[in-house]
Design a protein around this motif. Structure first.
Motif, short mmCIF file in Angstrom:
data_model
loop_
_atom_site.label_atom_id
_atom_site.label_comp_id
_atom_site.label_asym_id
_atom_site.label_seq_id
_atom_site.Cartn_x
_atom_site.Cartn_y
_atom_site.Cartn_z
N GLN A 1 0.83 -1.21 0.00
CA GLN A 1 0.00 0.00 0.00
C GLN A 1 0.86 1.26 0.00
OE1 GLN A 1 -3.28 0.48 -0.35
NE2 GLN A 1 -3.46 -1.70 -0.70
N GLN A 2 1.93 1.23 0.79
CA GLN A 2 2.84 2.37 0.85
C GLN A 2 3.47 2.62 -0.53
OE1 GLN A 2 6.02 1.90 3.68
NE2 GLN A 2 6.64 4.02 3.54
N LEU A 3 3.86 1.56 -1.21
CA LEU A 3 4.45 1.69 -2.54
C LEU A 3 3.45 2.33 -3.50
CD1 LEU A 3 6.75 1.14 -4.54
CD2 LEU A 3 5.78 -1.14 -4.90
N LYS A 4 2.20 1.90 -3.46
CA LYS A 4 1.17 2.47 -4.34
C LYS A 4 1.01 3.97 -4.07
CE LYS A 4 -1.51 -1.74 -4.95
NZ LYS A 4 -2.77 -2.44 -4.65
N LYS A 5 1.00 4.35 -2.80
CA LYS A 5 0.86 5.77 -2.45
C LYS A 5 2.04 6.58 -2.94
CE LYS A 5 -1.95 5.07 1.70
NZ LYS A 5 -1.97 5.19 3.18
N LEU A 6 3.25 6.04 -2.78
CA LEU A 6 4.45 6.74 -3.24
C LEU A 6 4.47 6.86 -4.76
CD1 LEU A 6 7.08 5.17 -0.82
CD2 LEU A 6 6.43 7.58 -0.92
N GLU A 7 4.08 5.81 -5.46
CA GLU A 7 4.02 5.87 -6.92
C GLU A 7 2.98 6.88 -7.38
OE1 GLU A 7 3.44 1.72 -7.78
OE2 GLU A 7 5.60 1.39 -8.10
N ARG A 8 1.86 6.94 -6.67
CA ARG A 8 0.83 7.93 -7.00
C ARG A 8 1.35 9.35 -6.75
NH1 ARG A 8 -3.27 6.75 -3.44
NH2 ARG A 8 -3.37 4.71 -4.42
N ALA A 9 2.09 9.53 -5.66
CA ALA A 9 2.67 10.83 -5.36
C ALA A 9 3.66 11.24 -6.44
CB ALA A 9 3.36 10.81 -3.99
N LEU A 10 4.45 10.30 -6.93
CA LEU A 10 5.41 10.60 -7.99
C LEU A 10 4.68 11.02 -9.27
CD1 LEU A 10 8.41 10.70 -8.70
CD2 LEU A 10 8.24 8.32 -9.41
N GLU A 11 3.59 10.33 -9.58
CA GLU A 11 2.78 10.70 -10.75
C GLU A 11 2.19 12.10 -10.58
OE1 GLU A 11 -0.23 7.72 -11.33
OE2 GLU A 11 1.25 6.13 -11.62
N ASN A 12 1.71 12.38 -9.38
CA ASN A 12 1.07 13.68 -9.11
C ASN A 12 2.08 14.82 -9.01
OD1 ASN A 12 -1.42 12.47 -9.06
ND2 ASN A 12 -1.48 12.26 -6.83
N SER A 13 3.37 14.49 -8.87
CA SER A 13 4.37 15.54 -8.70
C SER A 13 4.46 16.45 -9.92
CB SER A 13 5.74 14.93 -8.40
OG SER A 13 6.23 14.23 -9.52
N GLU A 14 4.00 15.99 -11.05
CA GLU A 14 4.03 16.80 -12.26
C GLU A 14 2.79 17.67 -12.41
OE1 GLU A 14 6.79 17.07 -14.01
OE2 GLU A 14 7.65 15.63 -12.61
N SER A 15 1.79 17.43 -11.59
CA SER A 15 0.57 18.23 -11.70
C SER A 15 0.72 19.55 -10.95
CB SER A 15 -0.64 17.46 -11.17
OG SER A 15 -0.58 17.37 -9.77
N GLY A 16 -0.12 20.47 -11.28
CA GLY A 16 -0.07 21.79 -10.66
C GLY A 16 -0.55 21.80 -9.22
N ASN A 17 -1.24 20.76 -8.79
CA ASN A 17 -1.78 20.74 -7.43
C ASN A 17 -0.97 19.85 -6.50
OD1 ASN A 17 -2.55 18.33 -8.53
ND2 ASN A 17 -4.70 18.48 -7.96
N PHE A 18 0.25 19.53 -6.87
CA PHE A 18 1.13 18.74 -6.00
C PHE A 18 1.48 19.57 -4.77
CE2 PHE A 18 5.50 17.22 -4.89
CZ PHE A 18 5.12 15.97 -4.45
N GLY A 19 1.27 19.00 -3.60
CA GLY A 19 1.55 19.71 -2.35
C GLY A 19 0.41 20.58 -1.87
N ILE A 20 -0.74 20.43 -2.52
CA ILE A 20 -1.93 21.18 -2.14
C ILE A 20 -2.92 20.22 -1.48
CG2 ILE A 20 -3.86 22.63 -2.97
CD1 ILE A 20 -1.10 23.92 -3.33
N CYS A 21 -3.46 20.61 -0.34
CA CYS A 21 -4.40 19.78 0.40
C CYS A 21 -5.65 19.52 -0.46
CB CYS A 21 -4.79 20.47 1.71
SG CYS A 21 -6.00 19.55 2.69
N THR A 22 -6.04 18.26 -0.54
CA THR A 22 -7.21 17.90 -1.34
C THR A 22 -8.53 18.30 -0.68
OG1 THR A 22 -7.21 15.67 -0.38
CG2 THR A 22 -6.07 15.96 -2.49
N LYS A 23 -8.47 18.61 0.61
CA LYS A 23 -9.70 18.96 1.33
C LYS A 23 -9.91 20.47 1.39
CE LYS A 23 -12.38 17.80 5.39
NZ LYS A 23 -12.43 17.03 6.64
#
Length: 110
Positions: free
Chosen positions: A64-86
């Motif tokens: 599960q941790q690996l999936k979350k980290l891979e998702r974070a790596l994918e999201n790092s290229e988006s403009g909302n990386f580091g922005i709270c989803t809530k």
């Protein structure tokens, strides 16, 4: 988040992905079935079964941790990386540095 901070986070995420993959490989070896013909005592067999169960749980957690980290790596290229989803506020760099897979700020976690 500055470009320097973003590059640092991507490096952290990549490094942690490699670490977790190695841990997963080790755990896969530990959760292999215990052969019935293995010459260990009854108590030792019970200990081995208990340890296998614990390692299976750790394996699920690491996967599960690996999936979350891979998702974070994918999201790092988006403009909302580091922005709270809530609440849509910026997640502090220190929190992302410690938990690069997080998608919420401290105030919104609870």
């Amino acid at each position: 988040m500055t470009d320097v901070e973003k590059k640092k986070l991507i490096k952290i995420i990549t490094s942690r992905i490699e670490e977790v993959k190695e841990e997963i490989q080790e755990l896969k070896e530990l959760v292999k079935p215990i052969p019935l013909d293995a010459s260990i005592g009854r108590v030792s067999r019970m200990d081995a079964i208990n340890n296998k169960t614990i390692n299976e749980s750790s394996l699920r957690e690491k996967t599960q941790q690996l999936k979350k980290l891979e998702r974070a790596l994918e999201n790092s290229e988006s403009g909302n990386f580091g922005i709270c989803t809530k609440c849509a506020s910026e997640i502090p760099f220190g929190r992302l540095e410690y938990m690069p897979h997080t998608t919420r700020c401290v105030n919104c976690v609870g």
